[in-house]
Design a protein around this motif. Structure first.
Motif, PDB file in Angstrom:
ATOM      1  N   TYR A 120      14.426   2.928  -3.057  1.00  0.00           N
ATOM      2  CA  TYR A 120      13.314   3.488  -1.663  1.00  0.00           C
ATOM      3  C   TYR A 120      12.860   2.346  -0.578  1.00  0.00           C
ATOM      4  O   TYR A 120      12.615   2.554  -0.123  1.00  0.00           O
ATOM      5  CB  TYR A 120      12.935   4.329  -1.989  1.00  0.00           C
ATOM      6  CG  TYR A 120      12.720   5.592  -2.154  1.00  0.00           C
ATOM      7  CD1 TYR A 120      14.558   6.450  -2.135  1.00  0.00           C
ATOM      8  CD2 TYR A 120      11.848   6.853  -2.981  1.00  0.00           C
ATOM      9  CE1 TYR A 120      14.494   7.137  -2.861  1.00  0.00           C
ATOM     10  CE2 TYR A 120      12.582   7.780  -3.296  1.00  0.00           C
ATOM     11  CZ  TYR A 120      13.928   8.082  -3.458  1.00  0.00           C
ATOM     12  OH  TYR A 120      14.283   9.242  -3.892  1.00  0.00           O
ATOM     13  N   ASP A 121      12.899   1.660  -1.248  1.00  0.00           N
ATOM     14  CA  ASP A 121      12.598   0.073  -0.883  1.00  0.00           C
ATOM     15  C   ASP A 121      13.008  -0.129   0.248  1.00  0.00           C
ATOM     16  O   ASP A 121      12.078  -1.099   1.061  1.00  0.00           O
ATOM     17  CB  ASP A 121      12.419  -1.245  -1.582  1.00  0.00           C
ATOM     18  CG  ASP A 121      11.283  -1.136  -3.048  1.00  0.00           C
ATOM     19  OD1 ASP A 121      10.953  -0.784  -3.100  1.00  0.00           O
ATOM     20  OD2 ASP A 121      11.790  -1.779  -3.656  1.00  0.00           O
TER      21      ASP A 121
ATOM     22  N   LEU B   1      14.312   1.522   2.913  1.00  0.00           N
ATOM     23  CA  LEU B   1      13.722   2.838   3.922  1.00  0.00           C
ATOM     24  C   LEU B   1      11.963   2.436   4.548  1.00  0.00           C
ATOM     25  O   LEU B   1      11.544   2.614   4.929  1.00  0.00           O
ATOM     26  CB  LEU B   1      13.415   4.089   3.198  1.00  0.00           C
ATOM     27  CG  LEU B   1      13.010   4.957   4.099  1.00  0.00           C
ATOM     28  CD1 LEU B   1      14.002   4.895   5.107  1.00  0.00           C
ATOM     29  CD2 LEU B   1      13.543   6.379   3.232  1.00  0.00           C
ATOM     30  N   ILE B   2      11.142   1.956   2.999  1.00  0.00           N
ATOM     31  CA  ILE B   2       9.649   1.633   3.180  1.00  0.00           C
ATOM     32  C   ILE B   2       9.639   0.273   3.596  1.00  0.00           C
ATOM     33  O   ILE B   2       8.812   0.212   4.395  1.00  0.00           O
ATOM     34  CB  ILE B   2       9.588   1.530   1.095  1.00  0.00           C
ATOM     35  CG1 ILE B   2       9.220   2.512   1.178  1.00  0.00           C
ATOM     36  CG2 ILE B   2       7.838   0.742   1.236  1.00  0.00           C
ATOM     37  CD1 ILE B   2       8.923   2.381  -0.900  1.00  0.00           C
ATOM     38  N   ASP B   3      10.740  -0.788   3.579  1.00  0.00           N
ATOM     39  CA  ASP B   3      10.276  -1.605   5.007  1.00  0.00           C
ATOM     40  C   ASP B   3      10.354  -1.415   5.495  1.00  0.00           C
ATOM     41  O   ASP B   3       9.934  -2.447   6.744  1.00  0.00           O
ATOM     42  CB  ASP B   3      12.043  -3.297   4.147  1.00  0.00           C
ATOM     43  CG  ASP B   3      11.678  -3.692   2.729  1.00  0.00           C
ATOM     44  OD1 ASP B   3      10.909  -4.030   2.472  1.00  0.00           O
ATOM     45  OD2 ASP B   3      12.442  -3.869   2.864  1.00  0.00           O
ATOM     46  N   VAL B   4      11.298  -0.768   5.914  1.00  0.00           N
ATOM     47  CA  VAL B   4      11.816  -0.304   8.002  1.00  0.00           C
ATOM     48  C   VAL B   4      10.231   0.072   8.528  1.00  0.00           C
ATOM     49  O   VAL B   4      10.016   0.683   9.096  1.00  0.00           O
ATOM     50  CB  VAL B   4      12.562   0.805   8.043  1.00  0.00           C
ATOM     51  CG1 VAL B   4      12.734   1.480   8.975  1.00  0.00           C
ATOM     52  CG2 VAL B   4      14.125   0.031   8.027  1.00  0.00           C
TER      53      VAL B   4
ATOM     54  N   ASN C  67       0.449  -1.681   0.065  1.00  0.00           N
ATOM     55  CA  ASN C  67      -0.184  -0.464   0.443  1.00  0.00           C
ATOM     56  C   ASN C  67       1.063   1.077   0.207  1.00  0.00           C
ATOM     57  O   ASN C  67       0.687   2.251  -0.515  1.00  0.00           O
ATOM     58  CB  ASN C  67      -0.379   0.317   1.356  1.00  0.00           C
ATOM     59  CG  ASN C  67      -1.944  -0.964   1.122  1.00  0.00           C
ATOM     60  OD1 ASN C  67      -2.519  -2.038   0.136  1.00  0.00           O
ATOM     61  ND2 ASN C  67      -2.737  -1.240   2.471  1.00  0.00           N
ATOM     62  N   THR C  68       2.013   0.676   0.597  1.00  0.00           N
ATOM     63  CA  THR C  68       3.248   2.192   0.489  1.00  0.00           C
ATOM     64  C   THR C  68       3.253   1.968  -0.936  1.00  0.00           C
ATOM     65  O   THR C  68       3.631   4.165  -1.133  1.00  0.00           O
ATOM     66  CB  THR C  68       3.721   2.524   1.647  1.00  0.00           C
ATOM     67  OG1 THR C  68       3.293   1.834   3.090  1.00  0.00           O
ATOM     68  CG2 THR C  68       5.192   3.194   1.605  1.00  0.00           C
TER      69      THR C  68
ATOM     70  N   SER D  64       7.818   8.874   7.346  1.00  0.00           N
ATOM     71  CA  SER D  64       6.446   9.583   6.140  1.00  0.00           C
ATOM     72  C   SER D  64       7.689  10.333   5.318  1.00  0.00           C
ATOM     73  O   SER D  64       6.465  10.973   4.379  1.00  0.00           O
ATOM     74  CB  SER D  64       5.541   9.745   7.064  1.00  0.00           C
ATOM     75  OG  SER D  64       5.366  10.798   8.218  1.00  0.00           O
ATOM     76  N   ASP D  65       8.200  11.764   6.161  1.00  0.00           N
ATOM     77  CA  ASP D  65       8.945  13.211   6.101  1.00  0.00           C
ATOM     78  C   ASP D  65       9.928  12.059   4.262  1.00  0.00           C
ATOM     79  O   ASP D  65      10.160  13.111   3.590  1.00  0.00           O
ATOM     80  CB  ASP D  65       9.648  13.206   6.607  1.00  0.00           C
ATOM     81  CG  ASP D  65       8.753  14.361   7.707  1.00  0.00           C
ATOM     82  OD1 ASP D  65       7.629  14.635   7.132  1.00  0.00           O
ATOM     83  OD2 ASP D  65       9.311  15.249   8.477  1.00  0.00           O
ATOM     84  N   ARG D  66      10.398  11.486   5.103  1.00  0.00           N
ATOM     85  CA  ARG D  66      11.493  10.675   3.981  1.00  0.00           C
ATOM     86  C   ARG D  66      10.990  10.489   2.805  1.00  0.00           C
ATOM     87  O   ARG D  66      11.238  10.332   1.763  1.00  0.00           O
ATOM     88  CB  ARG D  66      12.711   9.960   4.611  1.00  0.00           C
ATOM     89  CG  ARG D  66      13.531  10.098   5.234  1.00  0.00           C
ATOM     90  CD  ARG D  66      13.905  11.550   5.048  1.00  0.00           C
ATOM     91  NE  ARG D  66      15.764  11.355   5.764  1.00  0.00           N
ATOM     92  CZ  ARG D  66      15.322  13.130   6.954  1.00  0.00           C
ATOM     93  NH1 ARG D  66      13.701  13.692   7.019  1.00  0.00           N
ATOM     94  NH2 ARG D  66      15.832  13.245   7.815  1.00  0.00           N
TER      95      ARG D  66
END
Length: 116
Positions: free
Chosen positions: A29-30, A32-35, A14-15, A86-88
């Motif tokens: 970015y994956d 970072l998305i995982d974290v 969803n992100t 969420s900012d990043r």
């Protein structure tokens, strides 16, 4: 009320979908998305636990006083981390304002037909 999604894989999917819709997704970015997905999953589970505890905000200390419960401290920490991530990832209104999003280029034919 809909049951919140706490599955990390679903949150990640969803992100990525949301980031693509906003024009800010890149496969780089994956990690970072995982974290972020893991943090959000933890937050949602902790929030459910807090709700099930009857929103117990404080606990008794050995000295007879009160202190913030561990679940509240955990939720506060997770909120701060989620806000930073969420900012990043440009997933909030404040962050998206300062980003140039990817926009699909218009073909020459489309520009001529569109009058641009």
């Amino acid at each position: 009320m809909a049951k919140p999604i706490t599955n990390k894989a679903t949150i990640k999917k969803n992100t990525i979908r949301d980031m693509k819709n906003l024009g800010v997704y890149k496969s780089e970015y994956d990690p970072l998305i995982d974290v972020y997905s893991d943090l959000l999953s933890q937050y949602l589970r902790a929030n459910k636990e807090f709700e099930q505890s009857g929103f117990q905000y404080e606990t008794e200390t050995a000295a007879g006083g009160t202190k913030k419960s561990a679940i509240v401290a955990t939720l506060e920490s997770l909120r701060k981390d989620l806000l930073a991530y969420s900012d990043r990832l440009c997933l909030n209104p404040k962050a998206i304002q300062s980003v140039t999003t990817d926009t699909p280029k218009q073909s020459k034919l489309a520009m001529v037909l569109g009058g641009s």
